[in-house]
Design a protein around this motif. Sequence first.
Motif, PDB file in Angstrom:
ATOM      1  N   THR A 189       8.765  -9.701   1.635  1.00  0.00           N
ATOM      2  CA  THR A 189       7.459 -10.261   1.960  1.00  0.00           C
ATOM      3  C   THR A 189       7.008 -10.061   3.406  1.00  0.00           C
ATOM      4  OG1 THR A 189       8.475 -12.451   2.277  1.00  0.00           O
ATOM      5  CG2 THR A 189       7.494 -11.973   0.124  1.00  0.00           C
ATOM      6  N   ASN A 234      -0.366  -9.322  -3.943  1.00  0.00           N
ATOM      7  CA  ASN A 234      -0.110  -9.424  -2.503  1.00  0.00           C
ATOM      8  C   ASN A 234       0.635  -8.222  -1.935  1.00  0.00           C
ATOM      9  OD1 ASN A 234      -1.384 -11.893  -2.235  1.00  0.00           O
ATOM     10  ND2 ASN A 234       0.486 -13.082  -2.547  1.00  0.00           N
ATOM     11  N   MET A 235       1.697  -7.781  -2.620  1.00  0.00           N
ATOM     12  CA  MET A 235       2.473  -6.674  -2.072  1.00  0.00           C
ATOM     13  C   MET A 235       1.670  -5.378  -2.093  1.00  0.00           C
ATOM     14  SD  MET A 235       5.272  -6.101  -0.491  1.00  0.00           S
ATOM     15  CE  MET A 235       6.268  -7.543  -0.902  1.00  0.00           C
ATOM     16  N   GLY A 280       8.138  -5.288   7.218  1.00  0.00           N
ATOM     17  CA  GLY A 280       8.985  -5.295   6.049  1.00  0.00           C
ATOM     18  C   GLY A 280      10.281  -4.524   6.221  1.00  0.00           C
ATOM     19  N   LEU A 323       3.904  -8.102   4.394  1.00  0.00           N
ATOM     20  CA  LEU A 323       2.547  -8.648   4.492  1.00  0.00           C
ATOM     21  C   LEU A 323       2.058  -8.689   5.935  1.00  0.00           C
ATOM     22  CD1 LEU A 323       2.948 -11.604   1.967  1.00  0.00           C
ATOM     23  CD2 LEU A 323       1.760  -9.439   1.568  1.00  0.00           C
ATOM     24  N   SER A 377      12.798  -2.394   3.404  1.00  0.00           N
ATOM     25  CA  SER A 377      12.805  -1.932   2.020  1.00  0.00           C
ATOM     26  C   SER A 377      14.075  -1.162   1.701  1.00  0.00           C
ATOM     27  CB  SER A 377      11.596  -1.013   1.747  1.00  0.00           C
ATOM     28  OG  SER A 377      10.378  -1.676   1.942  1.00  0.00           O
TER      29      SER A 377
END
Length: 280
Positions: A131, A16-17, A138, A134, A140
Motif C-alpha cells: 500500500t 486504489n492500487m 511502494g 499509494l 514490490s
Amino acid sequence: MPTLLSSKIAFIGGGNMASAIIGGLISKGVPTSNIIVSEPWDVNRAKLSATGIPTTTDNASAASSADIVIIAVKPQVAHDVCTELGASWTSRASLPILVSIAAGITLASLQEWSRTTDGRGAHVVRVMPNTPALVGEGASGAYASADVNGDEKELVNALLSSVSQATEWVDREELLDVVTGLSGSGPAYFFAMVEHLIASATALGLPKDQATRLATQTCLGAGKMLVESSDEPGQLRKNVTSPNGTTYAALQTFEKLGFEGIVDKAVQAATSRSAELGAK
C-alpha cells in the motif's frame, strides 16, 4: 518491444492500487491517452475520468490493443476476467504482457485462464505490491513465467518503478508468499506498532496529538535512515543503544517478552495464509 512511454496500458479494475499505478505512470510522462481502465463501478470510473483517463465497462474492449494488461481485480473474479480476455485475444497476432496484482492467483491459473481459443498464452508476470505505492514509496515482489524475456521484464520494472522504490524478482513462485508476509502485509505491522507506541505514551501522560506527531515522525525518520544509510539494520539499532541506557532498557524488555519470536511467527502466519489462498 515498445518503451513504457509508448506502450498502451490497460487496467482491468480501477481501485486504489490501480489508481496509484496510474498516477505514477502519468508522473513518469506516460500520456493519459495511452492508458485505459475497465471498471464496473460508476464512482471509480468518474474519479478516473476526472483525471483524463479513458474508462469503460468492457474488459475485452479495454485490452483489445494493449501492450500491457494489468489485472487489478479481486481474486474471486480473476477467473472470469482472464477467460473473457483470452477469448477476445484469439484474433490478435501478438498477445500482451499480462501483469497480475490479484493476490493469491497462481501463474499456472493465470496462464490457463487467459489462453486464446487457439491455445496461445500471454506472457505472465505476478506482482505483489504494497500500500505505500499509494504515496510512491511502494515495495514490490515479482515472478515471471519462463517465456517472459529480459526486455519484457525491463518494461515491467519501468511500470512498477512509477510507484515502487524497490522491486525484487524472485526465482520461485512460492517466494511471493514470503514477499506477502514481509512487505505485502508489512505496513500493517508498523501501523500496529505506532498505534501501541502512541497508546503507551498517552497512558504515561503525553497528550495524544503530541504522541502521534512524535511517533509518526520517528517512524519516518527511522525509515529514511534505513534507506539512506550503508549500515545494516542491526548496526543502526546498536548506534541508538547506549549500554544500560534508556533504549537498552526497552530492548531488553522486548527480548524478555519474545519480540523476535513474535515477529517470526507473524511473518510465517502471513506467508502461510498467502499460500493457502493461492491453493484455493
